[in-house]
Design a protein around this motif. Structure first.
Motif, PDB file in Angstrom:
ATOM      1  N   GLY A 109     -22.274 -26.309  88.228  1.00 16.14           N
ATOM      2  CA  GLY A 109     -23.550 -26.555  88.901  1.00 16.14           C
ATOM      3  C   GLY A 109     -24.233 -27.853  88.514  1.00 16.14           C
ATOM      4  N   ASP A 110     -23.780 -28.517  87.451  1.00 13.36           N
ATOM      5  CA  ASP A 110     -24.389 -29.779  87.022  1.00 13.36           C
ATOM      6  C   ASP A 110     -23.956 -30.924  87.930  1.00 13.36           C
ATOM      7  OD1 ASP A 110     -25.597 -28.546  84.864  1.00 13.36           O
ATOM      8  OD2 ASP A 110     -24.102 -29.229  83.402  1.00 13.36           O
ATOM      9  N   ASP A 111     -24.830 -31.903  88.081  1.00 18.19           N
ATOM     10  CA  ASP A 111     -24.484 -33.123  88.793  1.00 18.19           C
ATOM     11  C   ASP A 111     -23.742 -34.060  87.840  1.00 18.19           C
ATOM     12  OD1 ASP A 111     -25.708 -32.377  91.188  1.00 18.19           O
ATOM     13  OD2 ASP A 111     -27.660 -33.163  90.531  1.00 18.19           O
ATOM     14  N   TYR A 112     -22.883 -34.900  88.403  1.00 22.29           N
ATOM     15  CA  TYR A 112     -22.094 -35.822  87.580  1.00 22.29           C
ATOM     16  C   TYR A 112     -22.955 -36.877  86.902  1.00 22.29           C
ATOM     17  CZ  TYR A 112     -17.928 -33.695  89.492  1.00 22.29           C
ATOM     18  OH  TYR A 112     -16.952 -32.792  89.817  1.00 22.29           O
ATOM     19  N   ASP A 113     -24.161 -37.130  87.413  1.00 29.58           N
ATOM     20  CA  ASP A 113     -25.013 -38.127  86.777  1.00 29.58           C
ATOM     21  C   ASP A 113     -25.538 -37.667  85.419  1.00 29.58           C
ATOM     22  OD1 ASP A 113     -26.844 -36.253  87.704  1.00 29.58           O
ATOM     23  OD2 ASP A 113     -28.157 -37.730  88.669  1.00 29.58           O
ATOM     24  N   LYS A 114     -25.280 -36.431  85.073  1.00 24.30           N
ATOM     25  CA  LYS A 114     -25.666 -35.904  83.759  1.00 24.30           C
ATOM     26  C   LYS A 114     -24.775 -36.490  82.647  1.00 24.30           C
ATOM     27  CE  LYS A 114     -26.210 -31.654  81.163  1.00 24.30           C
ATOM     28  NZ  LYS A 114     -25.963 -30.239  81.072  1.00 24.30           N
ATOM     29  N   ILE A 115     -23.584 -36.961  83.027  1.00 23.20           N
ATOM     30  CA  ILE A 115     -22.621 -37.475  82.051  1.00 23.20           C
ATOM     31  C   ILE A 115     -23.127 -38.784  81.448  1.00 23.20           C
ATOM     32  CG2 ILE A 115     -20.285 -38.368  81.711  1.00 23.20           C
ATOM     33  CD1 ILE A 115     -19.385 -36.474  83.962  1.00 23.20           C
ATOM     34  N   GLN A 116     -23.149 -38.829  80.127  1.00 30.51           N
ATOM     35  CA  GLN A 116     -23.556 -40.018  79.383  1.00 30.51           C
ATOM     36  C   GLN A 116     -22.331 -40.733  78.820  1.00 30.51           C
ATOM     37  OE1 GLN A 116     -26.814 -41.144  79.055  1.00 30.51           O
ATOM     38  NE2 GLN A 116     -27.198 -39.544  80.569  1.00 30.51           N
ATOM     39  N   LYS A 117     -22.490 -41.993  78.527  1.00 34.91           N
ATOM     40  CA  LYS A 117     -21.422 -42.821  77.972  1.00 34.91           C
ATOM     41  C   LYS A 117     -20.960 -42.265  76.621  1.00 34.91           C
ATOM     42  CE  LYS A 117     -20.565 -47.682  76.966  1.00 34.91           C
ATOM     43  NZ  LYS A 117     -21.192 -49.024  77.009  1.00 34.91           N
ATOM     44  N   CYS A 118     -19.661 -42.292  76.404  1.00 38.71           N
ATOM     45  CA  CYS A 118     -19.068 -41.885  75.127  1.00 38.71           C
ATOM     46  C   CYS A 118     -18.307 -43.075  74.548  1.00 38.71           C
ATOM     47  CB  CYS A 118     -18.120 -40.708  75.314  1.00 38.71           C
ATOM     48  SG  CYS A 118     -18.955 -39.182  75.799  1.00 38.71           S
ATOM     49  N   ILE A 119     -18.496 -43.314  73.273  1.00 43.21           N
ATOM     50  CA  ILE A 119     -17.885 -44.445  72.579  1.00 43.21           C
ATOM     51  C   ILE A 119     -17.056 -43.906  71.429  1.00 43.21           C
ATOM     52  CG2 ILE A 119     -18.360 -46.535  71.228  1.00 43.21           C
ATOM     53  CD1 ILE A 119     -21.144 -46.572  72.672  1.00 43.21           C
ATOM     54  N   HIS A 120     -15.884 -44.474  71.247  1.00 39.12           N
ATOM     55  CA  HIS A 120     -15.044 -44.094  70.116  1.00 39.12           C
ATOM     56  C   HIS A 120     -14.942 -45.270  69.153  1.00 39.12           C
ATOM     57  CE1 HIS A 120     -11.766 -42.430  67.776  1.00 39.12           C
ATOM     58  NE2 HIS A 120     -11.297 -43.662  67.782  1.00 39.12           N
ATOM     59  N   VAL A 121     -15.094 -44.993  67.865  1.00 36.58           N
ATOM     60  CA  VAL A 121     -14.931 -46.007  66.827  1.00 36.58           C
ATOM     61  C   VAL A 121     -13.860 -45.513  65.863  1.00 36.58           C
ATOM     62  CG1 VAL A 121     -16.041 -47.263  64.941  1.00 36.58           C
ATOM     63  CG2 VAL A 121     -17.347 -46.721  67.018  1.00 36.58           C
ATOM     64  N   SER A 122     -12.757 -46.252  65.798  1.00 39.83           N
ATOM     65  CA  SER A 122     -11.689 -45.944  64.841  1.00 39.83           C
ATOM     66  C   SER A 122     -11.871 -46.831  63.619  1.00 39.83           C
ATOM     67  CB  SER A 122     -10.311 -46.246  65.437  1.00 39.83           C
ATOM     68  OG  SER A 122      -9.979 -45.330  66.439  1.00 39.83           O
ATOM     69  N   ILE A 123     -11.978 -46.215  62.467  1.00 39.70           N
ATOM     70  CA  ILE A 123     -12.004 -46.953  61.207  1.00 39.70           C
ATOM     71  C   ILE A 123     -10.666 -46.647  60.550  1.00 39.70           C
ATOM     72  CG2 ILE A 123     -13.176 -47.319  59.015  1.00 39.70           C
ATOM     73  CD1 ILE A 123     -15.719 -46.180  60.425  1.00 39.70           C
ATOM     74  N   LEU A 124      -9.769 -47.617  60.606  1.00 40.15           N
ATOM     75  CA  LEU A 124      -8.379 -47.405  60.217  1.00 40.15           C
ATOM     76  C   LEU A 124      -8.036 -48.178  58.953  1.00 40.15           C
ATOM     77  CD1 LEU A 124      -6.827 -47.936  63.773  1.00 40.15           C
ATOM     78  CD2 LEU A 124      -7.583 -45.786  62.739  1.00 40.15           C
ATOM     79  N   ASP A 125      -7.169 -47.605  58.154  1.00 38.00           N
ATOM     80  CA  ASP A 125      -6.685 -48.283  56.957  1.00 38.00           C
ATOM     81  C   ASP A 125      -5.299 -48.882  57.228  1.00 38.00           C
ATOM     82  OD1 ASP A 125      -6.928 -49.205  54.386  1.00 38.00           O
ATOM     83  OD2 ASP A 125      -6.064 -47.418  53.470  1.00 38.00           O
ATOM     84  N   PHE A 126      -5.081 -49.264  58.472  1.00 36.74           N
ATOM     85  CA  PHE A 126      -3.834 -49.903  58.899  1.00 36.74           C
ATOM     86  C   PHE A 126      -4.147 -50.685  60.173  1.00 36.74           C
ATOM     87  CE2 PHE A 126      -4.041 -45.653  60.673  1.00 36.74           C
ATOM     88  CZ  PHE A 126      -3.748 -45.840  62.016  1.00 36.74           C
ATOM     89  N   VAL A 127      -3.289 -51.607  60.515  1.00 35.50           N
ATOM     90  CA  VAL A 127      -3.469 -52.410  61.736  1.00 35.50           C
ATOM     91  C   VAL A 127      -2.773 -51.678  62.880  1.00 35.50           C
ATOM     92  CG1 VAL A 127      -3.019 -54.616  62.863  1.00 35.50           C
ATOM     93  CG2 VAL A 127      -3.627 -54.545  60.432  1.00 35.50           C
ATOM     94  N   HIS A 128      -3.558 -51.244  63.853  1.00 39.53           N
ATOM     95  CA  HIS A 128      -3.004 -50.471  64.965  1.00 39.53           C
ATOM     96  C   HIS A 128      -2.566 -51.358  66.128  1.00 39.53           C
ATOM     97  CE1 HIS A 128      -2.219 -46.834  67.167  1.00 39.53           C
ATOM     98  NE2 HIS A 128      -2.950 -47.263  68.173  1.00 39.53           N
TER      99      HIS A 128
END
Length: 146
Positions: free
Chosen positions: A118-137
């Protein structure tokens, strides 16, 4: 490297001199519980002053399973900003073969957790991922901070 925990241990130090490294999941999660630390890290990533970040809120890190056979996931630190954006911080010490796919899975679940029947799609907010890695990916890419 400790075989049991996968964490780096400094050699030639006595126990009373040891300081837990922030690359240890527990240490990282505890640091991020402190709002001042959390705002400081987010401000540095966004290129703004910490005072410009009005509010942050820690969200549950267990990703919702709709069906019994859905993939289970636990985020390290999930933060909601004052404007509804969400940030997933993942600390990873050991190289993980399917890291990119895991990130996509985590972000997808973060998006789908925001919307219900029943929710409208405009309810969706931006999601950000931050990888803190101990290796070079991404060794071939110079845009990533190392």
């Amino acid at each position: 490297m400790s075989k049991r925990t996968g964490t780096k241990v400094q050699k030639n130090r006595t126990d009373d001199e040891f300081i837990m490294l922030p690359t240890v999941d527990f240490c990282f999660k505890e640091l991020m519980r402190n709002e001042k630390v959390r705002k400081g890290i987010i401000a540095a990533l966004l290129g703004v002053r910490p005072e410009e970040i009005k509010e942050t809120r820690l969200l549950p890190t267990i990703l919702r399973k709709e069906y019994e056979d859905d993939k289970y996931g636990i985020l390290d630190v999930r933060v909601e900003m004052h404007d509804g954006k969400q940030i997933d911080f993942e600390m990873q010490v050991a190289e993980f073969d399917f890291w990119k796919k895991r990130i996509v899975f985590y972000l997808s679940k973060m998006v789908t957790d925001q919307i219900h029947k029943g929710d409208d799609y405009d309810k969706i907010q931006k999601c950000i991922h931050v990888s803190i890695l101990d290796f070079v990916h991404f060794p071939e890419d110079n845009r990533y901070y190392r």
